[in-house]
Structure formats: structure tokens, C-alpha cells
Scaffold this motif. Structure first.
Motif, PDB file in Angstrom:
ATOM      1  N   GLU A  12       0.831  -1.205   0.000  1.00  0.00           N
ATOM      2  CA  GLU A  12       0.000   0.000   0.000  1.00  0.00           C
ATOM      3  C   GLU A  12       0.863   1.252   0.000  1.00  0.00           C
ATOM      4  OE1 GLU A  12      -2.437  -0.494   3.454  1.00  0.00           O
ATOM      5  OE2 GLU A  12      -3.904  -1.749   2.397  1.00  0.00           O
ATOM      6  N   HIS A  13       1.891   1.252   0.820  1.00  0.00           N
ATOM      7  CA  HIS A  13       2.786   2.409   0.894  1.00  0.00           C
ATOM      8  C   HIS A  13       3.505   2.628  -0.444  1.00  0.00           C
ATOM      9  CE1 HIS A  13       5.271   5.444   2.741  1.00  0.00           C
ATOM     10  NE2 HIS A  13       6.354   4.813   2.296  1.00  0.00           N
ATOM     11  N   LEU A  14       3.976   1.554  -1.058  1.00  0.00           N
ATOM     12  CA  LEU A  14       4.647   1.657  -2.361  1.00  0.00           C
ATOM     13  C   LEU A  14       3.711   2.224  -3.419  1.00  0.00           C
ATOM     14  CD1 LEU A  14       7.064   1.054  -4.278  1.00  0.00           C
ATOM     15  CD2 LEU A  14       6.045  -1.211  -4.611  1.00  0.00           C
ATOM     16  N   ILE A  15       2.496   1.704  -3.475  1.00  0.00           N
ATOM     17  CA  ILE A  15       1.533   2.162  -4.479  1.00  0.00           C
ATOM     18  C   ILE A  15       1.167   3.626  -4.247  1.00  0.00           C
ATOM     19  CG2 ILE A  15      -0.821   1.823  -5.336  1.00  0.00           C
ATOM     20  CD1 ILE A  15      -0.344  -1.214  -4.752  1.00  0.00           C
ATOM     21  N   MET A  16       0.987   4.024  -3.002  1.00  0.00           N
ATOM     22  CA  MET A  16       0.681   5.432  -2.711  1.00  0.00           C
ATOM     23  C   MET A  16       1.851   6.334  -3.113  1.00  0.00           C
ATOM     24  SD  MET A  16      -1.553   5.584   0.815  1.00  0.00           S
ATOM     25  CE  MET A  16      -0.399   4.710   1.833  1.00  0.00           C
ATOM     26  N   GLN A  65      -6.278   1.316 -14.892  1.00  0.00           N
ATOM     27  CA  GLN A  65      -6.332  -0.078 -15.306  1.00  0.00           C
ATOM     28  C   GLN A  65      -5.332  -0.331 -16.440  1.00  0.00           C
ATOM     29  OE1 GLN A  65     -10.121  -1.451 -16.802  1.00  0.00           O
ATOM     30  NE2 GLN A  65      -9.628  -3.575 -16.281  1.00  0.00           N
ATOM     31  N   ASP A  66      -5.223   0.602 -17.375  1.00  0.00           N
ATOM     32  CA  ASP A  66      -4.239   0.481 -18.457  1.00  0.00           C
ATOM     33  C   ASP A  66      -2.810   0.512 -17.917  1.00  0.00           C
ATOM     34  OD1 ASP A  66      -6.354   0.395 -20.217  1.00  0.00           O
ATOM     35  OD2 ASP A  66      -6.152   2.494 -20.848  1.00  0.00           O
ATOM     36  N   GLU A  67      -2.625   1.185 -16.796  1.00  0.00           N
ATOM     37  CA  GLU A  67      -1.316   1.255 -16.138  1.00  0.00           C
ATOM     38  C   GLU A  67      -1.066   0.038 -15.237  1.00  0.00           C
ATOM     39  OE1 GLU A  67       1.167   4.035 -16.078  1.00  0.00           O
ATOM     40  OE2 GLU A  67       0.137   4.241 -17.992  1.00  0.00           O
ATOM     41  N   HIS A  68      -2.040  -0.853 -15.148  1.00  0.00           N
ATOM     42  CA  HIS A  68      -1.966  -2.090 -14.361  1.00  0.00           C
ATOM     43  C   HIS A  68      -1.870  -1.834 -12.853  1.00  0.00           C
ATOM     44  CE1 HIS A  68      -1.646  -4.513 -17.972  1.00  0.00           C
ATOM     45  NE2 HIS A  68      -0.775  -3.642 -18.424  1.00  0.00           N
ATOM     46  N   LEU A  69      -2.500  -0.761 -12.394  1.00  0.00           N
ATOM     47  CA  LEU A  69      -2.517  -0.492 -10.957  1.00  0.00           C
ATOM     48  C   LEU A  69      -3.838  -0.885 -10.303  1.00  0.00           C
ATOM     49  CD1 LEU A  69      -0.638   2.920 -10.675  1.00  0.00           C
ATOM     50  CD2 LEU A  69       0.206   0.635 -10.174  1.00  0.00           C
ATOM     51  N   VAL A  70      -4.934  -0.860 -11.064  1.00  0.00           N
ATOM     52  CA  VAL A  70      -6.223  -1.269 -10.519  1.00  0.00           C
ATOM     53  C   VAL A  70      -6.852  -2.302 -11.442  1.00  0.00           C
ATOM     54  CG1 VAL A  70      -6.625   0.950  -9.376  1.00  0.00           C
ATOM     55  CG2 VAL A  70      -7.574   0.554 -11.639  1.00  0.00           C
ATOM     56  N   LYS A  71      -7.788  -3.054 -10.888  1.00  0.00           N
ATOM     57  CA  LYS A  71      -8.553  -4.034 -11.659  1.00  0.00           C
ATOM     58  C   LYS A  71     -10.024  -3.874 -11.312  1.00  0.00           C
ATOM     59  CE  LYS A  71      -5.099  -7.657 -12.168  1.00  0.00           C
ATOM     60  NZ  LYS A  71      -4.858  -9.104 -12.007  1.00  0.00           N
ATOM     61  N   ASN A  72     -10.877  -4.477 -12.146  1.00  0.00           N
ATOM     62  CA  ASN A  72     -12.303  -4.454 -11.823  1.00  0.00           C
ATOM     63  C   ASN A  72     -12.876  -5.847 -11.994  1.00  0.00           C
ATOM     64  OD1 ASN A  72     -13.440  -4.981 -14.462  1.00  0.00           O
ATOM     65  ND2 ASN A  72     -12.858  -2.916 -15.019  1.00  0.00           N
ATOM     66  N   GLU A  73     -14.020  -6.034 -11.359  1.00  0.00           N
ATOM     67  CA  GLU A  73     -14.727  -7.298 -11.467  1.00  0.00           C
ATOM     68  C   GLU A  73     -16.206  -6.967 -11.607  1.00  0.00           C
ATOM     69  OE1 GLU A  73     -15.306 -11.273  -8.792  1.00  0.00           O
ATOM     70  OE2 GLU A  73     -13.377 -10.241  -8.741  1.00  0.00           O
ATOM     71  N   ASP A  92      -5.164  -4.958  -6.977  1.00  0.00           N
ATOM     72  CA  ASP A  92      -4.515  -6.261  -6.803  1.00  0.00           C
ATOM     73  C   ASP A  92      -3.066  -5.945  -6.433  1.00  0.00           C
ATOM     74  OD1 ASP A  92      -3.314  -8.721  -6.947  1.00  0.00           O
ATOM     75  OD2 ASP A  92      -4.130  -9.247  -8.916  1.00  0.00           O
ATOM     76  N   TYR A  93      -2.758  -6.010  -5.142  1.00  0.00           N
ATOM     77  CA  TYR A  93      -1.441  -5.576  -4.661  1.00  0.00           C
ATOM     78  C   TYR A  93      -0.299  -6.339  -5.307  1.00  0.00           C
ATOM     79  CZ  TYR A  93      -4.024  -2.981  -1.154  1.00  0.00           C
ATOM     80  OH  TYR A  93      -4.866  -2.114  -0.542  1.00  0.00           O
ATOM     81  N   ASN A  94      -0.450  -7.637  -5.458  1.00  0.00           N
ATOM     82  CA  ASN A  94       0.606  -8.453  -6.047  1.00  0.00           C
ATOM     83  C   ASN A  94       0.896  -7.999  -7.483  1.00  0.00           C
ATOM     84  OD1 ASN A  94       2.515 -10.523  -6.131  1.00  0.00           O
ATOM     85  ND2 ASN A  94       1.036 -11.949  -7.004  1.00  0.00           N
ATOM     86  N   HIS A  95      -0.156  -7.825  -8.270  1.00  0.00           N
ATOM     87  CA  HIS A  95       0.008  -7.414  -9.668  1.00  0.00           C
ATOM     88  C   HIS A  95       0.573  -5.987  -9.759  1.00  0.00           C
ATOM     89  CE1 HIS A  95      -0.749  -7.589 -13.960  1.00  0.00           C
ATOM     90  NE2 HIS A  95      -1.335  -6.400 -13.875  1.00  0.00           N
ATOM     91  N   ALA A  96       0.059  -5.094  -8.934  1.00  0.00           N
ATOM     92  CA  ALA A  96       0.528  -3.703  -8.970  1.00  0.00           C
ATOM     93  C   ALA A  96       2.000  -3.605  -8.579  1.00  0.00           C
ATOM     94  CB  ALA A  96      -0.326  -2.836  -8.046  1.00  0.00           C
ATOM     95  N   VAL A  97       2.411  -4.335  -7.545  1.00  0.00           N
ATOM     96  CA  VAL A  97       3.817  -4.304  -7.115  1.00  0.00           C
ATOM     97  C   VAL A  97       4.715  -4.898  -8.191  1.00  0.00           C
ATOM     98  CG1 VAL A  97       5.456  -5.273  -5.441  1.00  0.00           C
ATOM     99  CG2 VAL A  97       3.336  -4.232  -4.646  1.00  0.00           C
ATOM    100  N   ASN A  98       4.288  -6.002  -8.810  1.00  0.00           N
ATOM    101  CA  ASN A  98       5.091  -6.584  -9.896  1.00  0.00           C
ATOM    102  C   ASN A  98       5.195  -5.637 -11.085  1.00  0.00           C
ATOM    103  OD1 ASN A  98       5.730  -8.923  -8.526  1.00  0.00           O
ATOM    104  ND2 ASN A  98       3.962 -10.051  -9.326  1.00  0.00           N
TER     105      ASN A  98
END
Length: 170
Positions: A12-16, A65-73, A92-98
Motif C-alpha cells: 500500500e505504501h509503495l503504491i501510494m 487499469q491500463d497502467e496495471h494499478l487497478v482491476k475491476n470485477e 490487486d497488490y501483487n500485480h501492482a507491485v510486480n
């Protein structure tokens, strides 16, 4: 359990931090809301929390979503008496961090390549080069091989004169 919680807090800290460094205020606000509330509907939930028009929220969510930071369902509300499928947005923290790790890796590779190109463009000239007495021109790597061990100066192999460094090619 605490190891997993620590990893989530770090993610969370990394993404922020990445959001604040590289994205606009709307994207930062959306990411902050998604981190705090985990799952949100785009129009109803986020519009109320952020006081932004739904069109701007959808546009920013699509960009993230195009930047691969968020996803939707999409959840089908018809089974529960709703009128349509509803999109729930989340990180999706795993995907966003990767994704962030990949971008950092690609940026490092680009910077290393640019550095090598910048270094290889350095040319060392013999003092006699300007007066047309000698034709000694050396790249940085070649110049390192012809250093005088006593004086530390570059020696021209053609006329055995001390070279001078010039940052730009002639």
C-alpha cells in the motif's frame, strides 16, 4: 499472519508513493480511496466520496487499469434483483507491485544503456590532432589502455604525446 499484513502495508505504501510521484490528483485520490475501502463501485461509491463527476472517475479508472494499478470485477446484480451488472474496482497488490518492479527494472536498463552510450561518445584527442601533426583519436576504453603509469596522462600511440580530454567529438 503478521508477515502477510506487513507485506500488504508495504505494498500500500509503495503504491501510494508511486501514485504521488507519477500521477495526477484525481488518480491519487482514487488510489487512496481504493486502498482505504478495498472494493468500490465506480459511479455510486467513488462519486460520493470524491465529489467528482462519474465520467472523470471512469476515465481515470480506465487509465489506472491500463497502467496495471487497478482491476475491476463485474458482479451480476440480476440474481439479487438488480437491473444490471455492477463493476467493483480494487487494487490487486501483487500485480501492482510486480508492475512497479518491472517498470523500475526497465528504467534501470534504459539508464544504464544511456550511460554506456554517453561514455562511449567521449573522445580523447592527441594534442597534435588540432595542429594536424597527428591523427590520434581514442574512445574512453581505448584511452584507458594507453595511460602513462608515471604521470597518469593519456599517451598517443602514434606520436607519444599526452592526450587531452574533450567532451564532444570534433
Amino acid at each position: 499472519m503478521s508477515e502477510n499484513a506487513d507485506a500488504t502495508v508495504d505494498a500500500e505504501h509503495l503504491i501510494m508513493t508511486v501514485a504521488r510521484a507519477f500521477y495526477d490528483d484525481t488518480a491519487i485520490a482514487i488510489i487512496d480511496v481504493l486502498i482505504r475501502d478495498k472494493f468500490l463501485r465506480d459511479d455510486q461509491d467513488m462519486g460520493e466520496r470524491l465529489s467528482l463527476p462519474p465520467k472523470q472517475i471512469r476515465k481515470t479508472l480506465q487509465f489506472l487499469q491500463d497502467e496495471h494499478l487497478v482491476k475491476n470485477e463485474a458482479i451480476n446484480d440480476l440474481a439479487e434483483g438488480g437491473s444490471q451488472a455492477t463493476k467493483y474496482w480494487y487494487i490487486d497488490y501483487n500485480h501492482a507491485v510486480n508492475t512497479i518492479r518491472l517498470r523500475i527494472y526497465l528504467l534501470q536498463k534504459k539508464l544504464e544503456k544511456d550511460e554506456v552510450e554517453a561514455r562511449s561518445s567521449s573522445i580523447y584527442l592527441c594534442p597534435g590532432y588540432r595542429t594536424k601533426e597527428c591523427n590520434g583519436r581514442y574512445t574512453e576504453i581505448e584511452a584507458q589502455q594507453v595511460v602513462d603509469s608515471e604521470t597518469g596522462q593519456f599517451l598517443c600511440q602514434e606520436c607519444v604525446m599526452a592526450n587531452e580530454a574533450t567532451p564532444a567529438p570534433p
